[in-house]
Design an enzyme around this catalytic site. Structure first.
Site, PDB file in Angstrom:
ATOM      1  N   GLU A 170      -8.138  48.649   3.089  1.00 23.31           N
ATOM      2  CA  GLU A 170      -9.204  47.679   2.806  1.00 23.31           C
ATOM      3  C   GLU A 170      -9.132  47.253   1.348  1.00 23.31           C
ATOM      4  O   GLU A 170      -8.849  48.060   0.476  1.00 23.31           O
ATOM      5  CB  GLU A 170     -10.553  48.347   3.101  1.00 23.31           C
ATOM      6  CG  GLU A 170     -11.740  47.431   2.925  1.00 23.31           C
ATOM      7  CD  GLU A 170     -13.067  48.080   3.330  1.00 23.31           C
ATOM      8  OE1 GLU A 170     -13.108  48.848   4.319  1.00 23.31           O
ATOM      9  OE2 GLU A 170     -14.059  47.839   2.629  1.00 23.31           O
ATOM     10  N   ASP A 225     -11.575  45.132  -1.273  1.00 24.80           N
ATOM     11  CA  ASP A 225     -12.947  44.610  -1.324  1.00 24.80           C
ATOM     12  C   ASP A 225     -13.266  43.812  -2.563  1.00 24.80           C
ATOM     13  O   ASP A 225     -12.893  44.220  -3.663  1.00 24.80           O
ATOM     14  CB  ASP A 225     -13.939  45.780  -1.413  1.00 24.80           C
ATOM     15  CG  ASP A 225     -14.036  46.582  -0.153  1.00 24.80           C
ATOM     16  OD1 ASP A 225     -13.770  46.021   0.906  1.00 24.80           O
ATOM     17  OD2 ASP A 225     -14.384  47.765  -0.255  1.00 24.80           O
ATOM     18  N   GLU A 259     -17.021  42.351  -3.888  1.00 21.93           N
ATOM     19  CA  GLU A 259     -18.444  42.169  -3.601  1.00 21.93           C
ATOM     20  C   GLU A 259     -19.075  41.554  -4.821  1.00 21.93           C
ATOM     21  O   GLU A 259     -18.911  42.063  -5.932  1.00 21.93           O
ATOM     22  CB  GLU A 259     -19.117  43.526  -3.322  1.00 21.93           C
ATOM     23  CG  GLU A 259     -18.655  44.176  -2.059  1.00 21.93           C
ATOM     24  CD  GLU A 259     -19.319  45.530  -1.838  1.00 21.93           C
ATOM     25  OE1 GLU A 259     -20.291  45.869  -2.535  1.00 21.93           O
ATOM     26  OE2 GLU A 259     -18.839  46.251  -0.968  1.00 21.93           O
TER      27      GLU A 259
END
Ligand SMILES: *[C@@H]1O[C@H](CO)[C@@H](O)[C@H](O)[C@H]1NC(C)=O
Ligand SMILES: *[C@@H]1O[C@H](CO)[C@@H](O)[C@H](O)[C@H]1NC(C)=O
Ligand SMILES: *[C@@H]1O[C@H](CO)[C@@H](O)[C@H](O)[C@H]1NC(C)=O
Ligand SMILES: *[C@@H]1O[C@H](CO)[C@@H](O)[C@H](O)[C@H]1NC(C)=O
Length: 310
Positions: A144, A146, A148
């Site tokens: 993953e 990421d 944000e």
């Protein structure tokens, strides 16, 4: 839940009105994953024009911008009535209100390649909201990557929170204040260091995901600043989505690039040169507000091995 930085903002100008941020994430086979971003210079109240670009026809293994991009390439996964696709499929809007947030994912899975997207974050008071943009495979030992965007009250900078999981292991957070105008300067690189035993996210195909949700119990100043619901609905906008690379087929369990001589593909050969790496280091020095590699409290025995190589 990822750790949050307690650093004070540094001197510098934040962006009073968030313009579209151009995000590219490049996953390269033997080399590295790197991420670049550009904040385009649209100013407050500037009218945004959405242009549709037509590009040359693509070979079958590649998805490029065409009309109806979002109809063709994404699935709404959360908050059906809080998601809207506009401009013949070239523009997508996610909405957050008291009832629900929303999210989507790409239909296709990608093993290696380059993904571009322009995101317009919630302007003004975005405290308590989180706009995510991430790549993820499935399963217990997933990979993953990421991003944000943690909202903030008016006049305070967004925090860009990043993390990389390889084979289920994360704990590689880095955070930046989004208070810089950069032009295709990479912000983070995750090198392939399998030779020293650091798993690299290269064996599992990933989908692109994005969502807009409320996290006012922790997101802004550790949960002290709450979402101001009188300002709802909050909207995040997406345009110019493109995927270029090796599409993975779950049916045949094969990458579209396996047969082709994909070493000739430009995107899969991309690499940071010395100059861009130097610019990245400078940007990190100035704007990084949290680095797991430097967190002795969290990792008393030392952070991941990859930190030694930076
Ligand atoms: C979309 O992206 C392409 C290439 O990545 C760029 O040339 C074009 O200007 C972008 N369109 C908009 C509306 O920004
Ligand atoms: C794509 O969009 C352009 C500009 O709006 C339009 O002229 C063209 O007919 C569209 N093509 C298709 C295949 O829908
Ligand atoms: C919001 O702004 C404050 C003050 O500048 C800062 O301490 C904080 O890290 C910023 N970001 C978030 C997500 O709270
Ligand atoms: C919430 O937004 C409203 C409308 O802009 C404003 O009047 C109010 O002061 C805000 N509340 C807080 C706690 O900031």
């Amino acid at each position: 839940m990822p750790p949050r930085s307690s650093h004070q903002p540094r001197a510098g100008t934040y962006i009073p009105y968030m313009a579209f941020i151009i995000f590219s994430a490049i996953f390269v086979f033997r080399l590295d994953v790197f991420v670049t971003q550009t904040i385009s210079t649209a100013r407050r109240n500037q009218e945004l024009k959405y242009e549709i670009t037509t590009q040359e026809p693509s070979p079958p293994t590649v998805i490029k911008n065409e009309n109806a991009t979002f109809y063709k390439h994404v699935l709404v996964t959360w908050g059906e009535f809080h998601t809207e696709i506009l401009n013949d499929g070239e523009l997508l809007k996610l909405t957050l209100d008291k009832h629900s947030g929303s999210g989507f994912q790409s239909r296709k899975q990608l093993l290696f390649g380059k993904i571009d997207m322009q995101i317009k974050l919630i302007p003004g008071d975005s405290a308590g909201t989180v706009t995510t943009y991430y790549f993820s495979s499935l399963g217990d030992h997933h990979d993953e990557i990421d991003f944000e965007f943690l909202g903030n009250s008016t006049g305070n900078p967004y925090t860009l929170h990043t993390n990389v999981f390889s084979q289920g292991k994360g704990d590689r957070e880095q955070q930046f204040f989004l208070c810089f105008y950069v032009d295709n300067i990479p912000i983070r690189e995750f090198k392939n260091l399998e030779r020293i035993g650091v798993p690299y996210p290269k064996d599992q195909a990933m989908r692109v995901h994005s969502s807009l949700w409320n996290a006012d119990d922790w997101a802004t100043q550790h949960g002290l600043v709450k979402t101001n619901w009188t300002l709802a609905p909050f909207n995040a906008w997406y345009r110019n989505f493109s995927m270029d690379g090796c599409i993975w087929s779950p049916e045949t369990r094969a990458s579209a690039c396996a047969d082709a001589d994909f070493s000739t593909r430009h995107v899969l050969k991309m690499e940071l040169d010395r100059r861009s790496r130097a610019r990245m280091k400078r940007l990190q020095k100035k704007h990084m507000v949290y680095d797991y590699c430097k967190d002795k409290w969290r990792f008393p025995k030392g952070p991941g091995r990859e930190c030694r190589m930076n």
